[in-house]
Design a protein around this motif. Structure first.
Motif, short mmCIF file in Angstrom:
data_model
loop_
_atom_site.label_atom_id
_atom_site.label_comp_id
_atom_site.label_asym_id
_atom_site.label_seq_id
_atom_site.Cartn_x
_atom_site.Cartn_y
_atom_site.Cartn_z
N THR A 23 -12.04 7.11 -13.10
CA THR A 23 -12.59 5.73 -12.50
C THR A 23 -11.56 4.60 -13.01
OG1 THR A 23 -14.71 6.74 -12.27
CG2 THR A 23 -14.52 4.44 -12.06
N GLU A 24 -11.40 4.69 -14.20
CA GLU A 24 -10.89 3.44 -15.01
C GLU A 24 -9.41 3.56 -14.21
OE1 GLU A 24 -11.74 1.35 -17.38
OE2 GLU A 24 -13.62 1.84 -17.41
N LEU A 25 -8.66 4.84 -14.58
CA LEU A 25 -7.17 4.76 -13.99
C LEU A 25 -7.02 4.35 -12.69
CD1 LEU A 25 -4.59 5.22 -15.55
CD2 LEU A 25 -4.92 7.71 -15.15
N VAL A 26 -7.67 5.30 -11.79
CA VAL A 26 -7.54 5.27 -10.41
C VAL A 26 -7.84 3.81 -9.99
CG1 VAL A 26 -8.22 5.85 -8.08
CG2 VAL A 26 -7.52 7.42 -10.18
N GLY A 27 -8.97 3.28 -10.51
CA GLY A 27 -9.51 1.78 -10.03
C GLY A 27 -8.82 0.83 -10.46
N ALA A 28 -8.03 0.78 -11.53
CA ALA A 28 -7.21 -0.23 -12.13
C ALA A 28 -5.90 -0.01 -11.36
CB ALA A 28 -6.93 0.03 -13.49
N SER A 29 -5.19 1.21 -11.01
CA SER A 29 -4.16 1.16 -10.45
C SER A 29 -4.03 0.69 -8.91
CB SER A 29 -3.53 2.57 -10.56
OG SER A 29 -4.61 3.54 -9.98
N TRP A 30 -5.48 1.01 -8.33
CA TRP A 30 -5.78 0.29 -6.96
C TRP A 30 -5.81 -1.09 -6.86
CZ3 TRP A 30 -6.69 4.36 -2.81
CH2 TRP A 30 -6.96 3.37 -1.61
N ALA A 31 -6.32 -1.56 -7.71
CA ALA A 31 -6.53 -2.98 -8.15
C ALA A 31 -5.11 -3.67 -8.27
CB ALA A 31 -7.59 -3.27 -9.12
N ALA A 32 -4.27 -3.10 -9.13
CA ALA A 32 -2.93 -3.84 -9.27
C ALA A 32 -2.14 -3.73 -7.97
CB ALA A 32 -2.15 -2.81 -10.06
N ALA A 35 -3.97 -6.43 -5.91
CA ALA A 35 -3.44 -8.02 -6.72
C ALA A 35 -1.91 -8.26 -6.32
CB ALA A 35 -3.17 -7.79 -7.87
N LEU A 36 -0.93 -7.15 -6.21
CA LEU A 36 0.33 -7.62 -5.83
C LEU A 36 0.63 -7.98 -4.35
CD1 LEU A 36 2.18 -4.54 -7.72
CD2 LEU A 36 2.37 -7.06 -8.16
N GLY A 37 -0.10 -7.07 -3.53
CA GLY A 37 -0.23 -7.32 -1.98
C GLY A 37 -0.76 -8.83 -1.83
N GLY A 38 -1.68 -9.10 -2.58
CA GLY A 38 -2.17 -10.52 -2.46
C GLY A 38 -1.24 -11.65 -3.01
N LEU A 39 -0.68 -11.34 -4.13
CA LEU A 39 0.07 -12.12 -4.87
C LEU A 39 1.39 -12.63 -4.13
CD1 LEU A 39 0.52 -13.68 -7.54
CD2 LEU A 39 1.88 -11.84 -8.17
N PHE A 40 1.81 -11.56 -3.32
CA PHE A 40 3.23 -12.03 -2.61
C PHE A 40 2.84 -12.11 -1.13
CE2 PHE A 40 5.18 -9.54 -6.14
CZ PHE A 40 5.70 -10.50 -6.71
N GLN A 41 1.46 -12.20 -0.71
CA GLN A 41 1.03 -12.55 0.52
C GLN A 41 1.67 -11.55 1.54
OE1 GLN A 41 1.50 -16.88 1.19
NE2 GLN A 41 -0.05 -17.17 0.09
N ASP A 43 1.88 -8.31 4.39
CA ASP A 43 1.21 -7.97 5.57
C ASP A 43 -0.18 -7.17 5.05
OD1 ASP A 43 1.41 -5.47 8.13
OD2 ASP A 43 1.08 -7.77 8.57
N PRO A 44 -1.16 -6.90 5.67
CA PRO A 44 -2.06 -5.94 5.21
C PRO A 44 -1.84 -4.67 5.37
CG PRO A 44 -2.94 -7.69 6.63
CD PRO A 44 -1.67 -7.87 6.96
N MET A 45 -0.86 -4.24 6.03
CA MET A 45 -0.48 -2.77 6.17
C MET A 45 0.16 -2.61 4.95
SD MET A 45 -2.08 -1.19 8.46
CE MET A 45 -1.24 0.41 8.71
N ILE A 46 1.33 -3.36 4.88
CA ILE A 46 2.02 -3.02 3.68
C ILE A 46 1.35 -3.09 2.18
CG2 ILE A 46 4.12 -4.08 2.27
CD1 ILE A 46 5.09 -5.11 5.02
N SER A 47 0.35 -3.96 2.23
CA SER A 47 -0.54 -4.05 1.02
C SER A 47 -1.19 -2.72 0.72
CB SER A 47 -1.41 -5.26 1.18
OG SER A 47 -2.40 -5.36 0.05
N ILE A 52 -2.06 2.50 -1.84
CA ILE A 52 -2.14 4.01 -1.96
C ILE A 52 -1.09 4.65 -2.80
CG2 ILE A 52 -1.62 5.95 -0.49
CD1 ILE A 52 -2.91 4.24 1.91
N VAL A 53 0.09 3.85 -2.83
CA VAL A 53 1.22 4.49 -3.66
C VAL A 53 0.54 4.33 -5.38
CG1 VAL A 53 3.48 3.71 -4.65
CG2 VAL A 53 2.88 4.20 -2.22
N PHE A 54 -0.04 3.18 -5.60
CA PHE A 54 -0.48 2.82 -6.83
C PHE A 54 -1.56 3.84 -7.16
CE2 PHE A 54 1.26 -1.05 -8.99
CZ PHE A 54 2.35 -1.25 -8.11
N ALA A 55 -2.49 4.11 -6.25
CA ALA A 55 -3.53 4.84 -6.34
C ALA A 55 -3.15 6.47 -6.80
CB ALA A 55 -4.65 4.98 -5.61
N ALA A 56 -2.11 6.80 -6.01
CA ALA A 56 -1.33 8.02 -6.30
C ALA A 56 -0.83 8.29 -7.71
CB ALA A 56 -0.34 8.46 -5.24
N PHE A 57 -0.14 7.17 -8.07
CA PHE A 57 0.30 7.13 -9.78
C PHE A 57 -0.88 7.13 -10.55
CE2 PHE A 57 4.12 4.71 -8.20
CZ PHE A 57 5.03 5.96 -8.36
#
Length: 77
Positions: A23-32, A35-41, A43-47, A52-57
């Motif tokens: 929960t901690e690892l997947v949740g934190a990576s998904w949130a990262a 956050a990067l998608g929102g920070l760089f504004q 497109d929602p599909m790219i975000s 998904i890539v971060f959650a896979a990591f």
């Protein structure tokens, strides 16, 4: 060839660790990724793709963590 019986104390510990760390690892990576998608504004599909890539990591990290945990606290024995 007989196998050793299952040690249910070790099994319950490993299940609890998998839930907690997973929960901690997947949740934190998904949130990262979110956050990067929102920070760089982005497109929602790219975000979503980045999430998904971060959650896979995170899942890959959980796999290697559990592999080590099972080696150090075997279920049988």
């Amino acid at each position: 060839m007989s196998q050793k019986p299952i040690n249910y104390l070790h099994l319950s510990t490993l299940v609890a660790v998998a839930i907690l760390v997973g929960t901690e690892l997947v949740g934190a990576s998904w949130a990262a990724g979110w956050a990067l998608g929102g920070l760089f504004q982005l497109d929602p599909m790219i975000s979503r793709g980045i999430e998904i890539v971060f959650a896979a990591f995170g899942l890959i990290g959980l796999y290697f963590f559990m592999k080590t945990a099972i080696r150090n606290e075997p279920i049988r024995g």
